[in-house]
Scaffold this active site. Structure first.
Site, PDB file in Angstrom:
ATOM      1  N   ASP A 126       0.813  -1.221   0.000  1.00 22.74           N
ATOM      2  CA  ASP A 126       0.000   0.000   0.000  1.00 22.74           C
ATOM      3  C   ASP A 126       0.844   1.269   0.000  1.00 22.74           C
ATOM      4  OD1 ASP A 126       1.032  -0.083   2.544  1.00 22.74           O
ATOM      5  OD2 ASP A 126      -0.853   0.353   3.571  1.00 22.74           O
ATOM      6  N   GLU A 150       3.291   1.969   2.285  1.00 18.27           N
ATOM      7  CA  GLU A 150       3.940   2.164   3.581  1.00 18.27           C
ATOM      8  C   GLU A 150       5.363   1.610   3.522  1.00 18.27           C
ATOM      9  OE1 GLU A 150       3.483   0.469   8.146  1.00 18.27           O
ATOM     10  OE2 GLU A 150       1.684   0.617   6.871  1.00 18.27           O
ATOM     11  N   GLN A 179       8.556  28.573   3.648  1.00 15.38           N
ATOM     12  CA  GLN A 179       7.463  28.836   4.589  1.00 15.38           C
ATOM     13  C   GLN A 179       8.064  29.145   5.962  1.00 15.38           C
ATOM     14  OE1 GLN A 179       4.190  25.954   4.423  1.00 15.38           O
ATOM     15  NE2 GLN A 179       5.020  25.195   2.479  1.00 15.38           N
ATOM     16  N   HIS A 210      16.843  29.050   2.909  1.00 17.74           N
ATOM     17  CA  HIS A 210      16.160  30.157   2.238  1.00 17.74           C
ATOM     18  C   HIS A 210      16.159  31.403   3.114  1.00 17.74           C
ATOM     19  CE1 HIS A 210      13.525  32.049  -0.644  1.00 17.74           C
ATOM     20  NE2 HIS A 210      12.639  32.308   0.304  1.00 17.74           N
ATOM     21  N   ASP A 266      15.489  39.418  -7.072  1.00 17.19           N
ATOM     22  CA  ASP A 266      14.390  40.060  -6.351  1.00 17.19           C
ATOM     23  C   ASP A 266      14.956  40.826  -5.164  1.00 17.19           C
ATOM     24  OD1 ASP A 266      14.860  38.132  -4.294  1.00 17.19           O
ATOM     25  OD2 ASP A 266      13.480  36.754  -5.274  1.00 17.19           O
ATOM     26  N   LYS A 276      10.593  42.617  -8.515  1.00 20.16           N
ATOM     27  CA  LYS A 276       9.467  41.948  -9.155  1.00 20.16           C
ATOM     28  C   LYS A 276       8.204  42.062  -8.305  1.00 20.16           C
ATOM     29  CE  LYS A 276      10.462  37.398  -7.132  1.00 20.16           C
ATOM     30  NZ  LYS A 276      10.949  36.041  -7.367  1.00 20.16           N
ATOM     31  N   ARG A 306       4.541  39.915  -7.864  1.00 16.34           N
ATOM     32  CA  ARG A 306       3.895  38.643  -8.200  1.00 16.34           C
ATOM     33  C   ARG A 306       2.374  38.775  -8.173  1.00 16.34           C
ATOM     34  NH1 ARG A 306       7.031  34.132  -8.454  1.00 16.34           N
ATOM     35  NH2 ARG A 306       9.001  34.059  -7.317  1.00 16.34           N
ATOM     36  N   ALA A 352      12.070  28.458 -12.550  1.00 17.54           N
ATOM     37  CA  ALA A 352      13.043  29.223 -13.350  1.00 17.54           C
ATOM     38  C   ALA A 352      12.414  30.433 -14.029  1.00 17.54           C
ATOM     39  CB  ALA A 352      13.743  28.347 -14.389  1.00 17.54           C
TER      40      ALA A 352
END
Length: 314
Positions: A41, A43, A100, A133, A172, A195, A197, A227
Site C-alpha cells: 500500500d 507504507e 514557509q 532560504h 528580487d 518583481k 507577483r 526558473a
C-alpha cells in the site's frame, strides 16, 4: 584527558543516494547499509542492516518533494535512536519547506518551523544543511545547526571564468543581502531586479535597479524552482545592454517546465549544486559538487573541530 572520537557511520536516504555516495567517498568511508522495506500500500520502514550502537550516525537526506523524503528521514532518526546510536546527525543538503519561514498572510502554516519541531521530536542531536532560504530558520531548532555556505564552491568557479566586467545581480529584493555578500568576494557592484507577483510562481512585472551596460552579470539565488524569475530577469538584463548573464542557484528544484524555460532563456548557463539530483541533464546547467564540503564538515563535527574554518574562500 584526550578527546574521544566515536565511530562514524554514514547512511543515505532514498532521495540523496548519489550525493551520499560522493560524500562517503570524500570522507573515505563506505556508506552504511540501510534497507527501506515497502508494503504493497506504499507504507515503508527503514532498517539499519548493521549495528549503530555507540556510533556518531550521519543520515544524509535532502527533503525535496515528494514528502516521503522527509518522513523517511524522520523514521531513520527514530530507528537510530532506538538502536542506541550515540549521536544522531541529520545532514539535509536541501531543507524543504524553507520558503514557509513566516506568516506572510492570515491562516497559513509556518512549514519550516513545523519541520524543525518534527526533527527535534524524532530525537535528532544536530542538523547540518546548506544555504537555507532564510538564515533565521536556524533559530527554529533547539539543537545545534551547522549552516554551510555554498559560496566556497561557487566563487572559485566564477573566478575561473575570467569575466572581465563582472556585476552581481539579485533576481528580487529579498535576495539583495545574499547578492551583496557574494559581491564582496569580487569587489563587484550589485544590481537588483524588483518583481511583483500575481501569485506564487507567477510574475506580474519586473524592473531593474542599476546599470548593466557592457557588464557580465551573475544572478545569485538560493533556489531555482520554475526558473520563471531567472528567465525573466536574464531577458531584462540583456535588453538593458549586458554582455552576458549567468545564474548561480544552490538548490535546483526545477519543477514544471523549468528545464525548457532555462534552455529557451537568455542565460548563458545556470550553475547549481548537487543538493537535489537533476531530473535530466541540460546543456545550460552546470552542476558543482558539495560532497567534499559536507565530508569536511562531518569530519570536523566528529572531531570537535570548527565549522567556520570551512567558509574561507580562496
Amino acid at each position: 584527558m584526550p578527546l574521544q572520537f566515536n565511530p562514524v557511520k554514514l547512511f543515505a536516504g532514498s532521495g540523496s543516494q548519489a550525493l551520499a555516495q560522493h560524500i562517503a567517498d570524500a570522507y573515505g568511508r563506505e556508506l552504511g547499509e540501510v534497507v527501506i522495506s515497502r508494503f504493497s500500500d506504499g507504507e515503508y520502514q527503514p532498517h539499519f542492516n548493521e549495528s549503530v550502537r555507540g556510533c556518531d550516525v550521519f543520515l544524509i537526506q535532502s527533503t525535496h518533494q515528494p514528502t516521503d523524503n522527509l518522513m523517511e528521514l524522520l523514521m531513520m532518526i527514530d530507528a537510530a535512536r532506538r538502536a542506541s546510536a550515540h549521536y544522531v546527525n541529520a545532514v539535509i543538503p536541501y531543507f524543504g519547506l524553507a520558503r514557509q519561514d513566516r506568516k506572510d498572510k492570515p491562516r497559513v502554516a509556518i512549514g519550516a518551523k513545523l519541520v524543525a519541531n518534527l526533527l527535534v521530536a524524532a530525537g535528532i542531536n544536530r542538523i547540518m544543511t546548506m544555504d537555507l532560504h532564510a538564515a533565521q530558520i536556524q533559530g527554529f531548532f533547539d539543537v545545534p545547526v551547522d549552516h554551510l555556505d555554498a559560496s566556497i564552491i561557487f566563487v572559485p568557479y566564477i573566478k575561473s571564468l575570467g569575466l572581465g566586467h563582472l556585476t552581481i545581480a539579485s533576481p528580487d529584493m529579498g535576495g539583495s543581502y545574499r547578492a551583496r555578500s557574494f559581491a564582496k568576494f569580487f569587489n563587484a557592484e550589485v544590481v537588483i531586479c524588483d518583481k511583483r507577483r500575481k501569485r506564487a510562481n507567477e510574475i506580474e512585472a519586473m524592473t531593474l535597479i542599476g546599470d548593466v551596460t557592457d557588464q557580465d552579470i551573475v544572478l545569485i539565488d538560493d533556489i531555482c524552482d520554475t526558473a520563471g524569475t531567472l528567465a525573466k530577469a536574464a531577458g531584462l538584463i540583456m535588453e538593458r545592454g549586458a554582455r552576458s548573464v549567468r545564474a548561480v542557484c544552490t538548490h535546483p528544484v526545477l519543477s514544471g517546465k523549468a528545464y525548457e524555460t532555462i534552455e529557451n532563456s537568455a542565460l548563458t548557463e545556470l550553475i547549481v549544486t548537487d543538493t537535489i539530483p537533476l531530473k535530466h541533464s541540460s546543456p545550460k546547467i552546470k552542476v558543482l559538487s558539495t560532497a567534499e564540503l559536507f565530508a569536511k564538515a562531518i569530519s570536523n563535527v566528529n572531531e570537535h573541530g570548527s565549522i567556520s574554518t570551512l567558509f574561507k574562500v580562496e
